[in-house]
Design an enzyme around this catalytic site. Structure first.
Site, mmCIF file in Angstrom:
data_model
loop_
_atom_site.group_PDB
_atom_site.id
_atom_site.type_symbol
_atom_site.label_atom_id
_atom_site.label_comp_id
_atom_site.label_asym_id
_atom_site.label_seq_id
_atom_site.Cartn_x
_atom_site.Cartn_y
_atom_site.Cartn_z
ATOM 1 C CD GLU A 228 -3.041 -1.037 0.489
ATOM 2 O OE1 GLU A 228 -3.129 -0.059 -0.287
ATOM 3 O OE2 GLU A 228 -3.898 -1.936 0.545
ATOM 4 C CB CYS A 262 -1.737 7.050 1.112
ATOM 5 S SG CYS A 262 -3.065 6.196 1.945
HETATM 6 P P1 NAP Z 1 8.424 4.977 4.632
HETATM 7 O O1 NAP Z 1 9.622 5.805 4.874
HETATM 8 O O2 NAP Z 1 8.404 4.081 3.468
HETATM 9 O O3 NAP Z 1 8.170 4.172 5.983
HETATM 10 C C1 NAP Z 1 7.158 3.219 6.098
HETATM 11 C C2 NAP Z 1 7.691 2.013 6.833
HETATM 12 O O4 NAP Z 1 8.667 1.354 6.029
HETATM 13 C C3 NAP Z 1 8.398 2.368 8.134
HETATM 14 O O5 NAP Z 1 8.128 1.368 9.080
HETATM 15 C C4 NAP Z 1 9.858 2.365 7.726
HETATM 16 O O6 NAP Z 1 10.727 2.122 8.795
HETATM 17 C C5 NAP Z 1 9.885 1.210 6.760
HETATM 18 N N1 NAP Z 1 10.993 1.242 5.814
HETATM 19 C C6 NAP Z 1 11.646 2.313 5.328
HETATM 20 N N2 NAP Z 1 12.588 1.911 4.450
HETATM 21 C C7 NAP Z 1 12.519 0.570 4.383
HETATM 22 C C8 NAP Z 1 13.225 -0.424 3.646
HETATM 23 N N3 NAP Z 1 14.187 -0.105 2.790
HETATM 24 N N4 NAP Z 1 12.887 -1.706 3.821
HETATM 25 C C9 NAP Z 1 11.907 -2.048 4.663
HETATM 26 N N5 NAP Z 1 11.203 -1.167 5.406
HETATM 27 C C10 NAP Z 1 11.504 0.144 5.251
HETATM 28 O O7 NAP Z 1 7.116 5.822 4.459
HETATM 29 P P2 NAP Z 1 6.711 7.112 5.215
HETATM 30 O O8 NAP Z 1 7.349 8.262 4.571
HETATM 31 O O9 NAP Z 1 6.902 6.916 6.671
HETATM 32 O O10 NAP Z 1 5.128 7.093 4.946
HETATM 33 C C11 NAP Z 1 4.541 7.886 4.019
HETATM 34 C C12 NAP Z 1 4.249 7.130 2.742
HETATM 35 O O11 NAP Z 1 3.331 6.080 3.002
HETATM 36 C C13 NAP Z 1 3.566 8.020 1.729
HETATM 37 O O12 NAP Z 1 4.072 7.779 0.459
HETATM 38 C C14 NAP Z 1 2.106 7.578 1.836
HETATM 39 O O13 NAP Z 1 1.354 7.881 0.706
HETATM 40 C C15 NAP Z 1 2.258 6.129 2.083
HETATM 41 N N6 NAP Z 1 1.035 5.561 2.650
HETATM 42 C C16 NAP Z 1 0.281 4.725 1.901
HETATM 43 C C17 NAP Z 1 -0.900 4.215 2.394
HETATM 44 C C18 NAP Z 1 -1.774 3.289 1.595
HETATM 45 O O14 NAP Z 1 -2.645 2.677 2.182
HETATM 46 N N7 NAP Z 1 -1.591 3.174 0.295
HETATM 47 C C19 NAP Z 1 -1.307 4.561 3.691
HETATM 48 C C20 NAP Z 1 -0.507 5.420 4.429
HETATM 49 C C21 NAP Z 1 0.674 5.906 3.899
HETATM 50 P P3 NAP Z 1 11.570 3.318 9.467
HETATM 51 O O15 NAP Z 1 10.593 4.260 10.051
HETATM 52 O O16 NAP Z 1 12.375 2.609 10.475
HETATM 53 O O17 NAP Z 1 12.379 3.935 8.362
#
Ligand code: NAP
Length: 461
Positions: A228, A262
Site C-alpha cells: 500500500e 496517502c
Molecule cells: P516509509 O519511509 O516508506 O516508511 C514506512 C515504513 O517502512 C516504516 O516502518 C519504515 O521504517 C519502513 N521502511 C523504510 N525503508 C525501508 C526499507 N528499505 N525496507 C523495509 N522497510 C523500510 O514511508 P513514510 O514516509 O513513513 O510514509 C509515508 C508514505 O506512506 C507516503 O508515500 C504515503 O502515501 C504512504 N502511505 C500509503 C498508504 C496506503 O494505504 N496506500 C497509507 C498510508 C501511507 P523506518 O521508520 O524505520 O524507516
C-alpha cells in the site's frame, strides 16, 4: 534515524529506544512460530472474542491513545481520537464476518466432493508507517488474526510508543503470547526478518522505495506481499458540481492528518468554466485554517511528523515556485503566524499552488503535507487525461451531477477507488488499495482477509 519519540510540535526528544538485537528477533520469531501451531487451531468464535475485547479496550481508551499518537506524530487530537474509534470498528467488522468470508466454498466438479478451503499461512510481517499509527496496524491485524495467522509488526521508527502499546492491547485482549509482537528495529533489518523461512508473507504501507525494497527481498524468497504505497490523488470538479460542497470537501480531503494521507486529494483538477469561483472558495477556506498545537481542540493543522518530511515539502514547493507557479495561500514557512513556543516544531502552512508550469515535481510526485495543486482543464476529457498522467493510481474523487459524466469517470479513471461527490476514504466494508506505483493487493472488506490465506483446493473421491 534512531527509534525515538520526538515531539513534532516542539522538536523535543522525549524518549529513545534501543533497537532489539538479532538474538531477540530470533526469539520473537521462534515464539510466533510456536504460537502459530496452536493458534491456527483456535475457533473463529474464540478469535472473535479476543478481537471484540480489543475493540472494547480501544473504545475505553480513545483519549489516552489518541494523545499518544498526537504526541508522537502531530496529528490533531480530534482526528487521533476518531482513529482509535475506527480501529474498534475494524476489529468488530472482522470479528462478525471472518467466519463467513473464510467458509469452505463448494465447487461442482466430477469429484464426489470438492471445495475451496481458506487456511492461514503462518507468520505475517507488517511494516507500517507513522501517518495513521493505529489504523494502519489494526486494518492489517484484524483480518490476519481472524484468519489464524500470527503477526510481527515493524512500525515506523518515530512511533515506537504506539507500536509497543498496540502489542499490549492484543495481549490484554486475550490473544496468546506470540500472536502479535512488535519488533523495534529499523527498516534496514526488515530483509533479514523476511529471509527467515518461518516468516511466510509480508505487507508494507509506506513509500515506493520501502515497498520496492520489501518486495524484492520477498521475491528472492518467493513470499507473498501486499503493498500500500503513495498516491497523488486527483480531485476533479466539473461544471455541474455543487461547488460549495466540492470546495468544502476538497479542503477536508487535502488537509486531513496535516495533509499526510496517502489518499489525500493532492491535485485539484477543475473545469475552466467554474475554476475562478472554485479557486476563490478554496482560497478563503485555506486561509481560515488554524495552524497550531495539535493537542488543542481548535487546531486544524498541526506539525508535519518529522523535519525531513517538512524539508522535502519545502523543496518541492520551492521548485514549483521557481518554475513560475503561484502560491495563492502559504508557500513558505515564513508565511505562517506561529506562537514562539512552537518555533521548534515542523510546521508548514496550508498552501494552494496555481498556474503550475509543466516540468515541476507537481506533475509526477506525491506532496506529503498541506499543499494542494490546482490545475485548470477545458472539459472532462482533459480532466481524465491529466488525472491519469501520473505514476500513481490510489484513489480519485470526482464531482459532477451528470450521470453520463459520472459513468465515464468511473470507467476511465486509473485508480483503485473512485468516489463520486465524496472524498476518498477507507471503510472496513470495502476493499482498499491501489494500482500502478501505488501498490498491489487489497486490505479491508472480503478481499482483505483473502490476501494472507492458503486458498486450498480439496478434492474427495
Ligand atoms: P516509509 O519511509 O516508506 O516508511 C514506512 C515504513 O517502512 C516504516 O516502518 C519504515 O521504517 C519502513 N521502511 C523504510 N525503508 C525501508 C526499507 N528499505 N525496507 C523495509 N522497510 C523500510 O514511508 P513514510 O514516509 O513513513 O510514509 C509515508 C508514505 O506512506 C507516503 O508515500 C504515503 O502515501 C504512504 N502511505 C500509503 C498508504 C496506503 O494505504 N496506500 C497509507 C498510508 C501511507 P523506518 O521508520 O524505520 O524507516
Amino acid at each position: 534515524m534512531g527509534i525515538a519519540t520526538i515531539n513534532p510540535t516542539t522538536g523535543e526528544t522525549l524518549k529513545t529506544f534501543t533497537p532489539i538485537s538479532d538474538g531477540a528477533i530470533a526469539d520473537k520469531i521462534a515464539l510466533a512460530h510456536q504460537t502459530y501451531r496452536t493458534y491456527r487451531l483456535t475457533s473463529f468464535e474464540q478469535r472473535a472474542q479476543w478481537l471484540r475485547n480489543a475493540a472494547t479496550l480501544l473504545d475505553d481508551n480513545q483519549e489516552q491513545w489518541g494523545e499518544l499518537m498526537t504526541l508522537e506524530m502531530g496529528k490533531p487530537l480530534k482526528g487521533a481520537i476518531a482513529e482509535v474509534a475506527k480501529c474498534a470498528l475494524v476489529c468488530r467488522y472482522y470479528a462478525d464476518h471472518a467466519a463467513e468470508f473464510l467458509a469452505n466454498e463448494p465447487a461442482s466438479t466430477d469429484a464426489a466432493q470438492s471445495y475451496v478451503a481458506y487456511q492461514p499461512l503462518g507468520i505475517v510481517l507488517a511494516v507500517m508507517p507513522w501517518n495513521f499509527p493505529f489504523w494502519q496496524v489494526f486494518r492489517f491485524a484484524a483480518p490476519a488474526l481472524m484468519a489464524g495467522n500470527v503477526a510481527l509488526l515493524k512500525h515506523a521508527s518515530n512511533v515506537p510508543q504506539c507500536a509497543v502499546m498496540i502489542e499490549a492491547i492484543f495481549k490484554q485482549a486475550g490473544f496468546p503470547e506470540g500472536a502479535f509482537q512488535t519488533l523495534l528495529i529499523g527498516g534496514d533489518r526488515v530483509a533479514s526478518v523476511i529471509a527467515d523461512p518461518r516468516v511466510m508473507a509480508a505487507t508494507l504501507t509506506g513509500s515506493e522505495a520501502a515497498g520496492a525494497s520489501l518486495a524484492s527481498a520477498s521475491g528472492n524468497d518467493i513470499k507473498k506481499t501486499v503493498l500500500e504505497l503513495g498516491g497523488s490523488d486527483p480531485f476533479i470538479v466539473l461544471e455541474s458540481a455543487d461547488l460549495e460542497a466540492a470546495a468544502t470537501t476538497a479542503v477536508t480531503a487535502r488537509m486531513l492528518n496535516n495533509g499526510q494521507s496517502c489518499i489525500a486529494a493532492k491535485r485539484f483538477i477543475v473545469q475552466e468554466a467554474i475554476a475562478d469561483e472554485f479557486t476563490e472558495r478554496v482560497t478563503q477556506k485555506f486561509m481560515a485554517l488554524k495552524v497550531g498545537d495539535p493537542m488543542h481542540p481548535d487546531t486544524d493543522i498541526g506539525p508535519l511528523a518529522t523535519p525531513a518530511i517538512r524539508d522535502d515539502l519545502v523543496k518541492q514547493v520551492d521548485a514549483c515556485l521557481r518554475a513560475g507557479a503561484v502560491a495563492l495561500v502559504g508557500g513558505s514557512v515564513d508565511a505562517m503566524p506561529l506562537d514562539d513556543s512552537l518555533r521548534g516544531g515542523n510546521f508548514y502552512p496550508p498552501t494552494l499552488l496555481v498556474d503550475i508550469p509543466s516540468g515541476t515535481p507537481a506533475e509526477q510526485e506525491e506532496f506529503f503535507g498541506p499543499v494542494a495543486m490546482l490545475f485548470r482543464v477545458p472539459d472532462m476529457n482533459g480532466a481524465i487525461a491529466l488525472a491519469n498522467d501520473i505514476p500513481f493510481g490510489l484513489g480519485a474523487s470526482a464531482w459532477t451531477q451528470v450521470d453520463s459524466e459520472r459513468d465515464r469517470l468511473i470507467r476511465d479513471l486509473e485508480a483503485g477507488a473512485v468516489f463520486i461527490n465524496s472524498l476518498v476514504k477507507s471503510d472496513p466494508r470495502l476493499p482498499f488499495g491501489g494500482i500502478k506505483r501505488s501498490g498491489y493487493g487489497r486490505e479491508l472488506g472480503r478481499y482483505g482477509i483473502h490476501e494472507f490465506v492458503n486458498i486450498k483446493t480439496v478434492w474427495i473421491d
